[in-house]
Design a protein around this motif. Structure first.
Motif, PDB file in Angstrom:
ATOM      1  N   GLY A 215      -4.568 -75.883 -45.549  1.00 56.06           N
ATOM      2  CA  GLY A 215      -3.411 -76.769 -45.463  1.00 56.06           C
ATOM      3  C   GLY A 215      -3.615 -78.173 -45.987  1.00 56.06           C
ATOM      4  O   GLY A 215      -2.694 -78.983 -45.961  1.00 56.06           O
ATOM      5  N   GLY A 216      -4.811 -78.508 -46.467  1.00 54.73           N
ATOM      6  CA  GLY A 216      -5.056 -79.811 -47.068  1.00 54.73           C
ATOM      7  C   GLY A 216      -4.609 -79.809 -48.516  1.00 54.73           C
ATOM      8  O   GLY A 216      -4.169 -78.787 -49.052  1.00 54.73           O
ATOM      9  N   ARG A 217      -4.765 -80.966 -49.185  1.00 50.56           N
ATOM     10  CA  ARG A 217      -4.381 -81.037 -50.594  1.00 50.56           C
ATOM     11  C   ARG A 217      -5.213 -82.083 -51.328  1.00 50.56           C
ATOM     12  O   ARG A 217      -5.753 -83.007 -50.726  1.00 50.56           O
ATOM     13  CB  ARG A 217      -2.897 -81.323 -50.753  1.00 50.56           C
ATOM     14  N   LYS A 218      -5.303 -81.889 -52.639  1.00 50.59           N
ATOM     15  CA  LYS A 218      -6.028 -82.837 -53.481  1.00 50.59           C
ATOM     16  C   LYS A 218      -5.257 -84.145 -53.568  1.00 50.59           C
ATOM     17  O   LYS A 218      -4.032 -84.156 -53.536  1.00 50.59           O
ATOM     18  CB  LYS A 218      -6.194 -82.267 -54.889  1.00 50.59           C
ATOM     19  N   PHE A 219      -5.995 -85.238 -53.698  1.00 55.40           N
ATOM     20  CA  PHE A 219      -5.390 -86.528 -54.025  1.00 55.40           C
ATOM     21  C   PHE A 219      -5.923 -86.979 -55.379  1.00 55.40           C
ATOM     22  O   PHE A 219      -5.174 -87.354 -56.254  1.00 55.40           O
ATOM     23  CB  PHE A 219      -5.677 -87.580 -52.948  1.00 55.40           C
ATOM     24  N   GLY A 220      -7.234 -86.941 -55.544  1.00 57.98           N
ATOM     25  CA  GLY A 220      -7.854 -87.286 -56.819  1.00 57.98           C
ATOM     26  C   GLY A 220      -8.322 -86.030 -57.525  1.00 57.98           C
ATOM     27  O   GLY A 220      -7.888 -84.923 -57.213  1.00 57.98           O
ATOM     28  N   GLU A 221      -9.221 -86.215 -58.471  1.00 57.83           N
ATOM     29  CA  GLU A 221      -9.849 -85.120 -59.196  1.00 57.83           C
ATOM     30  C   GLU A 221     -11.349 -85.200 -58.966  1.00 57.83           C
ATOM     31  O   GLU A 221     -11.897 -86.286 -58.759  1.00 57.83           O
ATOM     32  CB  GLU A 221      -9.556 -85.232 -60.703  1.00 57.83           C
ATOM     33  N   VAL A 222     -12.026 -84.057 -59.015  1.00 57.32           N
ATOM     34  CA  VAL A 222     -13.476 -84.041 -58.846  1.00 57.32           C
ATOM     35  C   VAL A 222     -14.103 -84.894 -59.952  1.00 57.32           C
ATOM     36  O   VAL A 222     -13.755 -84.769 -61.123  1.00 57.32           O
ATOM     37  CB  VAL A 222     -14.029 -82.603 -58.884  1.00 57.32           C
ATOM     38  N   SER A 223     -14.999 -85.790 -59.551  1.00 55.99           N
ATOM     39  CA  SER A 223     -15.623 -86.726 -60.471  1.00 55.99           C
ATOM     40  C   SER A 223     -17.125 -86.773 -60.215  1.00 55.99           C
ATOM     41  O   SER A 223     -17.571 -86.637 -59.074  1.00 55.99           O
ATOM     42  CB  SER A 223     -15.013 -88.119 -60.263  1.00 55.99           C
ATOM     43  N   LYS A 224     -17.909 -86.964 -61.284  1.00 51.94           N
ATOM     44  CA  LYS A 224     -19.368 -87.057 -61.172  1.00 51.94           C
ATOM     45  C   LYS A 224     -19.841 -88.362 -61.793  1.00 51.94           C
ATOM     46  O   LYS A 224     -19.269 -88.837 -62.769  1.00 51.94           O
ATOM     47  CB  LYS A 224     -20.057 -85.904 -61.902  1.00 51.94           C
ATOM     48  N   ARG A 225     -20.907 -88.897 -61.211  1.00 47.35           N
ATOM     49  CA  ARG A 225     -21.479 -90.146 -61.735  1.00 47.35           C
ATOM     50  C   ARG A 225     -22.949 -90.202 -61.363  1.00 47.35           C
ATOM     51  O   ARG A 225     -23.321 -89.924 -60.215  1.00 47.35           O
ATOM     52  CB  ARG A 225     -20.743 -91.339 -61.122  1.00 47.35           C
ATOM     53  N   ASN A 226     -23.778 -90.577 -62.322  1.00 47.26           N
ATOM     54  CA  ASN A 226     -25.186 -90.825 -62.049  1.00 47.26           C
ATOM     55  C   ASN A 226     -25.321 -92.255 -61.545  1.00 47.26           C
ATOM     56  O   ASN A 226     -24.964 -93.200 -62.255  1.00 47.26           O
ATOM     57  CB  ASN A 226     -26.034 -90.619 -63.306  1.00 47.26           C
ATOM     58  N   ILE A 227     -25.794 -92.426 -60.322  1.00 45.98           N
ATOM     59  CA  ILE A 227     -26.017 -93.746 -59.739  1.00 45.98           C
ATOM     60  C   ILE A 227     -27.519 -94.029 -59.858  1.00 45.98           C
ATOM     61  O   ILE A 227     -28.325 -93.398 -59.172  1.00 45.98           O
ATOM     62  CB  ILE A 227     -25.574 -93.803 -58.251  1.00 45.98           C
ATOM     63  N   GLU A 228     -27.858 -94.944 -60.762  1.00 49.03           N
ATOM     64  CA  GLU A 228     -29.264 -95.241 -61.043  1.00 49.03           C
ATOM     65  C   GLU A 228     -30.052 -95.513 -59.766  1.00 49.03           C
ATOM     66  O   GLU A 228     -29.640 -96.294 -58.906  1.00 49.03           O
ATOM     67  CB  GLU A 228     -29.351 -96.455 -61.970  1.00 49.03           C
ATOM     68  N   GLY A 229     -31.181 -94.822 -59.637  1.00 48.72           N
ATOM     69  CA  GLY A 229     -32.067 -95.012 -58.493  1.00 48.72           C
ATOM     70  C   GLY A 229     -31.657 -94.253 -57.250  1.00 48.72           C
ATOM     71  O   GLY A 229     -32.372 -94.265 -56.254  1.00 48.72           O
ATOM     72  N   VAL A 230     -30.484 -93.606 -57.292  1.00 52.59           N
ATOM     73  CA  VAL A 230     -30.015 -92.864 -56.118  1.00 52.59           C
ATOM     74  C   VAL A 230     -29.889 -91.384 -56.446  1.00 52.59           C
ATOM     75  O   VAL A 230     -30.451 -90.533 -55.771  1.00 52.59           O
ATOM     76  CB  VAL A 230     -28.659 -93.406 -55.608  1.00 52.59           C
ATOM     77  N   GLY A 231     -29.109 -91.060 -57.472  1.00 47.23           N
ATOM     78  CA  GLY A 231     -28.919 -89.668 -57.847  1.00 47.23           C
ATOM     79  C   GLY A 231     -27.532 -89.448 -58.422  1.00 47.23           C
ATOM     80  O   GLY A 231     -26.829 -90.399 -58.782  1.00 47.23           O
ATOM     81  N   ILE A 232     -27.132 -88.191 -58.490  1.00 47.23           N
ATOM     82  CA  ILE A 232     -25.832 -87.833 -59.037  1.00 47.23           C
ATOM     83  C   ILE A 232     -24.860 -87.608 -57.882  1.00 47.23           C
ATOM     84  O   ILE A 232     -25.100 -86.785 -57.000  1.00 47.23           O
ATOM     85  CB  ILE A 232     -25.921 -86.572 -59.908  1.00 47.23           C
ATOM     86  N   LEU A 233     -23.768 -88.355 -57.923  1.00 49.78           N
ATOM     87  CA  LEU A 233     -22.707 -88.241 -56.918  1.00 49.78           C
ATOM     88  C   LEU A 233     -21.570 -87.414 -57.511  1.00 49.78           C
ATOM     89  O   LEU A 233     -21.094 -87.703 -58.601  1.00 49.78           O
ATOM     90  CB  LEU A 233     -22.176 -89.625 -56.532  1.00 49.78           C
ATOM     91  N   THR A 234     -21.159 -86.385 -56.779  1.00 49.49           N
ATOM     92  CA  THR A 234     -19.947 -85.635 -57.096  1.00 49.49           C
ATOM     93  C   THR A 234     -19.005 -85.868 -55.933  1.00 49.49           C
ATOM     94  O   THR A 234     -19.393 -85.703 -54.770  1.00 49.49           O
ATOM     95  CB  THR A 234     -20.240 -84.122 -57.231  1.00 49.49           C
ATOM     96  N   PHE A 235     -17.745 -86.281 -56.215  1.00 53.95           N
ATOM     97  CA  PHE A 235     -16.836 -86.568 -55.117  1.00 53.95           C
ATOM     98  C   PHE A 235     -15.382 -86.389 -55.529  1.00 53.95           C
ATOM     99  O   PHE A 235     -15.043 -86.345 -56.706  1.00 53.95           O
ATOM    100  CB  PHE A 235     -17.065 -87.979 -54.568  1.00 53.95           C
ATOM    101  N   ILE A 236     -14.532 -86.316 -54.503  1.00 55.53           N
ATOM    102  CA  ILE A 236     -13.085 -86.280 -54.678  1.00 55.53           C
ATOM    103  C   ILE A 236     -12.449 -86.777 -53.384  1.00 55.53           C
ATOM    104  O   ILE A 236     -12.981 -86.543 -52.295  1.00 55.53           O
ATOM    105  CB  ILE A 236     -12.555 -84.868 -55.019  1.00 55.53           C
ATOM    106  N   TYR A 237     -11.321 -87.466 -53.507  1.00 57.22           N
ATOM    107  CA  TYR A 237     -10.511 -87.821 -52.344  1.00 57.22           C
ATOM    108  C   TYR A 237      -9.437 -86.747 -52.180  1.00 57.22           C
ATOM    109  O   TYR A 237      -8.796 -86.342 -53.164  1.00 57.22           O
ATOM    110  CB  TYR A 237      -9.835 -89.176 -52.536  1.00 57.22           C
ATOM    111  N   VAL A 238      -9.272 -86.325 -50.936  1.00 59.51           N
ATOM    112  CA  VAL A 238      -8.304 -85.292 -50.580  1.00 59.51           C
ATOM    113  C   VAL A 238      -7.532 -85.758 -49.345  1.00 59.51           C
ATOM    114  O   VAL A 238      -7.844 -86.795 -48.764  1.00 59.51           O
ATOM    115  CB  VAL A 238      -9.013 -83.943 -50.303  1.00 59.51           C
ATOM    116  N   ARG A 239      -6.546 -84.978 -48.959  1.00 58.44           N
ATOM    117  CA  ARG A 239      -5.775 -85.288 -47.750  1.00 58.44           C
ATOM    118  C   ARG A 239      -5.800 -84.093 -46.798  1.00 58.44           C
ATOM    119  O   ARG A 239      -5.771 -82.946 -47.234  1.00 58.44           O
ATOM    120  CB  ARG A 239      -4.331 -85.632 -48.095  1.00 58.44           C
ATOM    121  N   ASP A 240      -5.825 -84.404 -45.496  1.00 59.26           N
ATOM    122  CA  ASP A 240      -5.679 -83.342 -44.504  1.00 59.26           C
ATOM    123  C   ASP A 240      -4.195 -82.981 -44.419  1.00 59.26           C
ATOM    124  O   ASP A 240      -3.365 -83.585 -45.106  1.00 59.26           O
ATOM    125  CB  ASP A 240      -6.307 -83.747 -43.162  1.00 59.26           C
TER     126      ASP A 240
END
Length: 149
Positions: free
Chosen positions: A110-135
């Motif tokens: 029953g949730g839904r997407k708000f953004g789109e799946v996105s990836k980014r290399n954060i130097e010194g931390v790693g690769i972040l994959t994320f998306i904003y969604v709604r309940d």
């Protein structure tokens, strides 16, 4: 001192709690809360406050870990649905093993997407994959996965 809980005010606490249990493997922490009275009015600053709901243990924590508190008041003030840059509390985030898998599960429940799946290399931390969604009630959630360096 320790962090205790985050509260979501819901128009249907049982349905919303079920969503978080099914989607994020939260666990119900008894008892079901049914609260009202002068003591609640004093603490909340409301008149004739009356609520019911539950606490859900968040995934990744032991028995006394922080919870998601989902309450439904008899009287609820409506507000516009927040976007990520709205002032105040913005979203809750869940670190997941597979963003796509949990995104599909969230939509099935029953949730839904708000953004789109996105990836980014954060130097010194790693690769972040994320998306904003709604309940199901429109509250923002971030799904995130870190591939640490």
């Amino acid at each position: 001192m320790r962090f205790a809980h985050t509260n979501i005010v819901s128009t249907d606490w049982k349905t919303l709690a079920d969503f978080y249990i099914k989607t994020f493997n939260c666990k119900l922490v008894p008892p079901i809360r049914k609260q009202s009275g002068a003591w609640l009015d004093r603490g909340t600053g409301l008149k004739n406050s009356n609520l019911q709901g539950a606490h859900l243990l968040l995934p990744g924590y032991e028995e006394n870990g922080p919870t998601l508190e989902i309450y439904q008041y008899r009287s609820i003030d409506e507000k516009d649905t927040a976007v990520p840059n709205t002032k105040g509390y913005g979203h809750i985030a869940f670190e997941v093993n597979d963003v796509g898998e949990i995104l599909n599960k969230l939509i099935e429940n029953g949730g839904r997407k708000f953004g789109e799946v996105s990836k980014r290399n954060i130097e010194g931390v790693g690769i972040l994959t994320f998306i904003y969604v709604r309940d199901p009630e429109g509250n923002l959630i971030e799904l995130q996965n870190w591939k640490r360096v």
